[in-house]
Design a protein around this motif. Structure first.
Motif, PDB file in Angstrom:
ATOM      1  N   TYR A  66       0.822  -1.220   0.000  1.00 14.14           N
ATOM      2  CA  TYR A  66       0.000   0.000   0.000  1.00 14.14           C
ATOM      3  C   TYR A  66       0.852   1.265   0.000  1.00 14.14           C
ATOM      4  O   TYR A  66       0.349   2.354  -0.201  1.00 14.14           O
ATOM      5  CB  TYR A  66      -0.906   0.006   1.251  1.00 14.14           C
ATOM      6  CG  TYR A  66      -0.165  -0.396   2.511  1.00 14.14           C
ATOM      7  CD1 TYR A  66       0.635   0.502   3.197  1.00 14.14           C
ATOM      8  CD2 TYR A  66      -0.241  -1.709   2.986  1.00 14.14           C
ATOM      9  CE1 TYR A  66       1.338   0.127   4.324  1.00 14.14           C
ATOM     10  CE2 TYR A  66       0.462  -2.102   4.112  1.00 14.14           C
ATOM     11  CZ  TYR A  66       1.245  -1.176   4.780  1.00 14.14           C
ATOM     12  OH  TYR A  66       1.947  -1.561   5.881  1.00 14.14           O
ATOM     13  N   CYS A  67       2.143   1.135   0.253  1.00 16.87           N
ATOM     14  CA  CYS A  67       2.933   2.313   0.618  1.00 16.87           C
ATOM     15  C   CYS A  67       3.766   2.857  -0.551  1.00 16.87           C
ATOM     16  O   CYS A  67       4.488   2.109  -1.213  1.00 16.87           O
ATOM     17  CB  CYS A  67       3.844   1.954   1.788  1.00 16.87           C
ATOM     18  SG  CYS A  67       4.854   3.333   2.334  1.00 16.87           S
ATOM     19  N   GLN A 104      10.827  10.252  11.502  1.00 16.96           N
ATOM     20  CA  GLN A 104      10.237   9.157  10.729  1.00 16.96           C
ATOM     21  C   GLN A 104      10.949   8.979   9.391  1.00 16.96           C
ATOM     22  O   GLN A 104      11.375   9.955   8.778  1.00 16.96           O
ATOM     23  CB  GLN A 104       8.752   9.423  10.494  1.00 16.96           C
ATOM     24  CG  GLN A 104       8.024   8.223   9.903  1.00 16.96           C
ATOM     25  CD  GLN A 104       6.532   8.459   9.759  1.00 16.96           C
ATOM     26  OE1 GLN A 104       6.096   9.083   8.812  1.00 16.96           O
ATOM     27  NE2 GLN A 104       5.758   7.958  10.700  1.00 16.96           N
ATOM     28  N   ARG A 156       3.461   0.675  13.750  1.00 18.50           N
ATOM     29  CA  ARG A 156       2.109   0.142  13.581  1.00 18.50           C
ATOM     30  C   ARG A 156       2.166  -1.336  13.227  1.00 18.50           C
ATOM     31  O   ARG A 156       3.029  -1.738  12.436  1.00 18.50           O
ATOM     32  CB  ARG A 156       1.376   0.890  12.458  1.00 18.50           C
ATOM     33  CG  ARG A 156       0.943   2.292  12.831  1.00 18.50           C
ATOM     34  CD  ARG A 156       0.113   2.864  11.688  1.00 18.50           C
ATOM     35  NE  ARG A 156      -0.371   4.204  11.971  1.00 18.50           N
ATOM     36  CZ  ARG A 156      -1.016   4.955  11.073  1.00 18.50           C
ATOM     37  NH1 ARG A 156      -1.226   4.482   9.851  1.00 18.50           N
ATOM     38  NH2 ARG A 156      -1.453   6.153  11.384  1.00 18.50           N
ATOM     39  N   GLU A 158      -0.210  -2.496  11.588  1.00 21.30           N
ATOM     40  CA  GLU A 158      -0.885  -2.324  10.284  1.00 21.30           C
ATOM     41  C   GLU A 158      -2.150  -3.175  10.152  1.00 21.30           C
ATOM     42  O   GLU A 158      -3.206  -2.662   9.833  1.00 21.30           O
ATOM     43  CB  GLU A 158       0.059  -2.580   9.086  1.00 21.30           C
ATOM     44  CG  GLU A 158       1.441  -1.906   9.175  1.00 21.30           C
ATOM     45  CD  GLU A 158       1.435  -0.389   9.064  1.00 21.30           C
ATOM     46  OE1 GLU A 158       0.367   0.199   8.930  1.00 21.30           O
ATOM     47  OE2 GLU A 158       2.530   0.218   9.141  1.00 21.30           O
ATOM     48  N   LEU A 196      -4.153   0.200   9.791  1.00 22.54           N
ATOM     49  CA  LEU A 196      -4.806   0.812   8.634  1.00 22.54           C
ATOM     50  C   LEU A 196      -6.237   0.304   8.595  1.00 22.54           C
ATOM     51  O   LEU A 196      -6.498  -0.857   8.928  1.00 22.54           O
ATOM     52  CB  LEU A 196      -4.065   0.410   7.356  1.00 22.54           C
ATOM     53  CG  LEU A 196      -2.733   1.149   7.152  1.00 22.54           C
ATOM     54  CD1 LEU A 196      -1.878   0.444   6.109  1.00 22.54           C
ATOM     55  CD2 LEU A 196      -3.002   2.585   6.736  1.00 22.54           C
ATOM     56  N   PRO A 226      -7.124   5.691   7.738  1.00 20.93           N
ATOM     57  CA  PRO A 226      -7.739   4.987   6.613  1.00 20.93           C
ATOM     58  C   PRO A 226      -6.701   4.669   5.542  1.00 20.93           C
ATOM     59  O   PRO A 226      -5.753   5.433   5.345  1.00 20.93           O
ATOM     60  CB  PRO A 226      -8.748   6.014   6.070  1.00 20.93           C
ATOM     61  CG  PRO A 226      -8.183   7.341   6.464  1.00 20.93           C
ATOM     62  CD  PRO A 226      -7.457   7.134   7.759  1.00 20.93           C
ATOM     63  N   PHE A 227      -6.889   3.558   4.876  1.00 23.62           N
ATOM     64  CA  PHE A 227      -6.037   3.208   3.735  1.00 23.62           C
ATOM     65  C   PHE A 227      -6.408   4.106   2.551  1.00 23.62           C
ATOM     66  O   PHE A 227      -7.586   4.300   2.241  1.00 23.62           O
ATOM     67  CB  PHE A 227      -6.261   1.725   3.380  1.00 23.62           C
ATOM     68  CG  PHE A 227      -5.903   1.386   1.962  1.00 23.62           C
ATOM     69  CD1 PHE A 227      -4.591   1.468   1.515  1.00 23.62           C
ATOM     70  CD2 PHE A 227      -6.885   1.005   1.046  1.00 23.62           C
ATOM     71  CE1 PHE A 227      -4.270   1.179   0.188  1.00 23.62           C
ATOM     72  CE2 PHE A 227      -6.568   0.708  -0.273  1.00 23.62           C
ATOM     73  CZ  PHE A 227      -5.262   0.801  -0.706  1.00 23.62           C
ATOM     74  N   ILE A 228      -5.391   4.670   1.895  1.00 26.48           N
ATOM     75  CA  ILE A 228      -5.614   5.521   0.720  1.00 26.48           C
ATOM     76  C   ILE A 228      -4.790   4.944  -0.431  1.00 26.48           C
ATOM     77  O   ILE A 228      -3.559   4.884  -0.335  1.00 26.48           O
ATOM     78  CB  ILE A 228      -5.180   6.981   1.014  1.00 26.48           C
ATOM     79  CG1 ILE A 228      -5.957   7.523   2.225  1.00 26.48           C
ATOM     80  CG2 ILE A 228      -5.382   7.866  -0.214  1.00 26.48           C
ATOM     81  CD1 ILE A 228      -5.426   8.839   2.767  1.00 26.48           C
ATOM     82  N   LEU A 302       3.511   8.812   1.014  1.00 28.69           N
ATOM     83  CA  LEU A 302       3.015   7.484   1.379  1.00 28.69           C
ATOM     84  C   LEU A 302       1.781   7.168   0.543  1.00 28.69           C
ATOM     85  O   LEU A 302       1.581   6.050   0.086  1.00 28.69           O
ATOM     86  CB  LEU A 302       2.626   7.449   2.858  1.00 28.69           C
ATOM     87  CG  LEU A 302       3.685   7.847   3.876  1.00 28.69           C
ATOM     88  CD1 LEU A 302       3.052   8.056   5.237  1.00 28.69           C
ATOM     89  CD2 LEU A 302       4.768   6.791   3.958  1.00 28.69           C
ATOM     90  N   TYR A 303       0.943   8.212   0.372  1.00 24.85           N
ATOM     91  CA  TYR A 303      -0.314   8.079  -0.373  1.00 24.85           C
ATOM     92  C   TYR A 303      -0.596   9.428  -1.012  1.00 24.85           C
ATOM     93  O   TYR A 303      -0.043  10.451  -0.590  1.00 24.85           O
ATOM     94  CB  TYR A 303      -1.449   7.672   0.582  1.00 24.85           C
ATOM     95  CG  TYR A 303      -1.494   8.487   1.844  1.00 24.85           C
ATOM     96  CD1 TYR A 303      -2.049   9.761   1.859  1.00 24.85           C
ATOM     97  CD2 TYR A 303      -0.944   8.003   3.025  1.00 24.85           C
ATOM     98  CE1 TYR A 303      -2.059  10.524   3.008  1.00 24.85           C
ATOM     99  CE2 TYR A 303      -0.947   8.763   4.181  1.00 24.85           C
ATOM    100  CZ  TYR A 303      -1.518  10.016   4.169  1.00 24.85           C
ATOM    101  OH  TYR A 303      -1.517  10.781   5.304  1.00 24.85           O
TER     102      TYR A 303
HETATM  103  N1  5AD Z   1      -2.631   4.877   2.980  1.00 22.81           N
HETATM  104  C1  5AD Z   1      -2.718   5.200   4.276  1.00 22.81           C
HETATM  105  N2  5AD Z   1      -1.692   5.063   5.157  1.00 22.81           N
HETATM  106  C2  5AD Z   1      -0.532   4.569   4.682  1.00 22.81           C
HETATM  107  N3  5AD Z   1       0.644   4.301   5.301  1.00 22.81           N
HETATM  108  C3  5AD Z   1       1.503   3.833   4.382  1.00 22.81           C
HETATM  109  N4  5AD Z   1       0.910   3.777   3.174  1.00 22.81           N
HETATM  110  C4  5AD Z   1      -0.365   4.221   3.337  1.00 22.81           C
HETATM  111  C5  5AD Z   1      -1.476   4.380   2.467  1.00 22.81           C
HETATM  112  N5  5AD Z   1      -1.417   4.074   1.176  1.00 22.81           N
HETATM  113  C6  5AD Z   1       0.831   4.428   6.759  1.00 22.81           C
HETATM  114  C7  5AD Z   1       1.268   3.108   7.380  1.00 22.81           C
HETATM  115  C8  5AD Z   1       2.561   3.470   8.089  1.00 22.81           C
HETATM  116  C9  5AD Z   1       2.444   4.955   8.256  1.00 22.81           C
HETATM  117  C10 5AD Z   1       3.733   5.666   8.434  1.00 22.81           C
HETATM  118  O1  5AD Z   1       1.819   5.369   7.053  1.00 22.81           O
HETATM  119  O2  5AD Z   1       0.300   2.682   8.305  1.00 22.81           O
HETATM  120  O3  5AD Z   1       2.729   2.815   9.323  1.00 22.81           O
END
Ligand code: 5AD
Ligand code: FES
Length: 346
Positions: A66-67, A104, A156, A158, A196, A226-228, A302-303
């Motif tokens: 996801y990252c 970080q 995390r 995760e 997430l 939230p996951f993005i 990250l997103y």
């Molecule tokens: N969407 C949301 N959060 C994310 N992280 C990494 N990629 C994404 C994403 N696509 C978060 C992870 C990580 C934090 C630093 O950023 O949970 O632990």
């Protein structure tokens, strides 16, 4: 439904099924958010603790699906900020009144243990608390950073769904991550974890397990976002997580871990322009404004849609202070150690 919220508010205990029931149902969301807000007020007060986030390197050797920092992403301009510049960012953050710096980065071996130890020592000389968020390291490395003065660590989990964890984290090991968290606790860190929300295939039951995991670990801090979907990752075509569901996971975490520190996360504000304020009114008591200067912010992607990428640390500091005051809360002037941690080490 309301009975479950009353139970959580009174006992801070819920069963797995009760949590997933509340997550699935949306008829009592406001009651849930209000209960979490009351428990926050009772246990950690009205002060909001600010943490200056310095994203000092976006180089990463891992492959989290996801990252955006994942090693495979060739569309990212990579950087490692030198120690002197990182220290300058920390000094500036101290100047804005921040009492904590969060360092970080992606997971990499670019900075040696010695370099990081010296950086931590230097930042500690500014009388700031230091939080590290640099991924999985060995017990001895964690120990060296703790001895150098690091106070807290964010890692995390995760997701606690082992099957999903291994799908999303090729070459990483769930047990090792848990092990890292317990090592950090043993070494005397204030330990933060989190998850997430809205990952592909993630279920309400699995989110309930995440919350129960935070409780079992006896976490001092819990960050939920939230996951993005990021277009430069394998999950680019997946659906984004829901802001409300992430807020509910956060509110339930507050009900079950009443004295933990819980941030209103940047990812929440990315999905809702008022996300951090709503989070502060639904159980959160921490905000982590970005204190990374210049071009680097944009590159720590990250997103997509990450907030404040064109702003300066000065702007973020003013903005967040004003937002907190506007909802009748106060900006804390102390280090904002987790109350849970203080009780835990007594
Ligand atoms: N969407 C949301 N959060 C994310 N992280 C990494 N990629 C994404 C994403 N696509 C978060 C992870 C990580 C934090 C630093 O950023 O949970 O632990
Ligand atoms: Fe580095 Fe996700 S790829 S933390």
């Amino acid at each position: 439904m309301q009975k479950l919220i009353n139970k959580a508010e009174k006992t801070h205990i819920l069963e797995r099924e009760e949590i997933s029931f509340l997550l699935r149902d949306s008829s009592v969301n406001d009651e849930l958010f209000n209960a979490a807000d009351r428990i926050r007020e009772e246990n950690v007060g009205r002060e909001v603790h600010l943490r200056a986030l310095i994203e000092f390197s976006n180089v990463c050797k891992q492959h989290c699906k996801y990252c955006g920092l994942r090693a495979e992403n060739k569309n990212l301009d990579r950087y490692n900020i030198d120690e002197e510049t990182i220290f300058k960012f920390a000094e500036k953050a101290a100047g804005y009144g921040y009492k904590t710096v969060v360092l970080q980065s992606g997971e990499s071996n670019f900075y040696s243990e010695k370099q990081l130890v010296s950086l931590i020592k230097k930042i500690k000389s500014l009388n700031m608390a230091v939080t590290l968020s640099i991924g999985e390291k060995t017990f001895d490395e964690y120990k060296a950073y703790k001895s150098a003065g690091a106070d807290r660590y964010l890692l995390r989990i995760e997701t606690t769904d082992k099957n999903l964890y291994s799908k999303l984290h090729p070459d990483m090991n769930f047990e090792n991550r848990i092990n890292c968290l317990y090592n950090l606790k043993d070494l005397g860190y204030e330990v933060g974890t989190g998850c997430l929300v809205g990952l592909p295939e993630q279920t309400f039951e699995s989110l309930a397990d995440d919350i129960l995991f935070f409780k079992k670990l006896d976490a001092d801090m819990v960050g939920i976002g939230p996951f993005i979907p990021n277009p430069d990752t394998p999950l680019k075509d997946e659906k984004a997580g829901s802001f409300i569901l992430a807020l509910k996971v956060m509110a339930l975490t507050r009900l079950l871990l009443p004295d933990a520190n819980i941030p209103a996360t940047t990812a929440m504000e990315t999905l809702d322009p008022n996300g951090r304020i709503l989070a502060l009114q639904s159980g959160a008591n921490v905000v982590m404004p970005n204190a990374t200067e210049g071009e680097y912010r944009k590159k720590y992607e990250l997103y997509p849609g990450k907030i404040c990428i064109n702003d300066t640390p000065a702007k973020c500091s003013m903005c967040i202070n004003a937002k907190i005051l506007s909802i009748g809360r106060e900006v804390s002037k102390d280090y904002g150690k987790s109350k849970h941690f203080i009780k835990r080490i007594k």
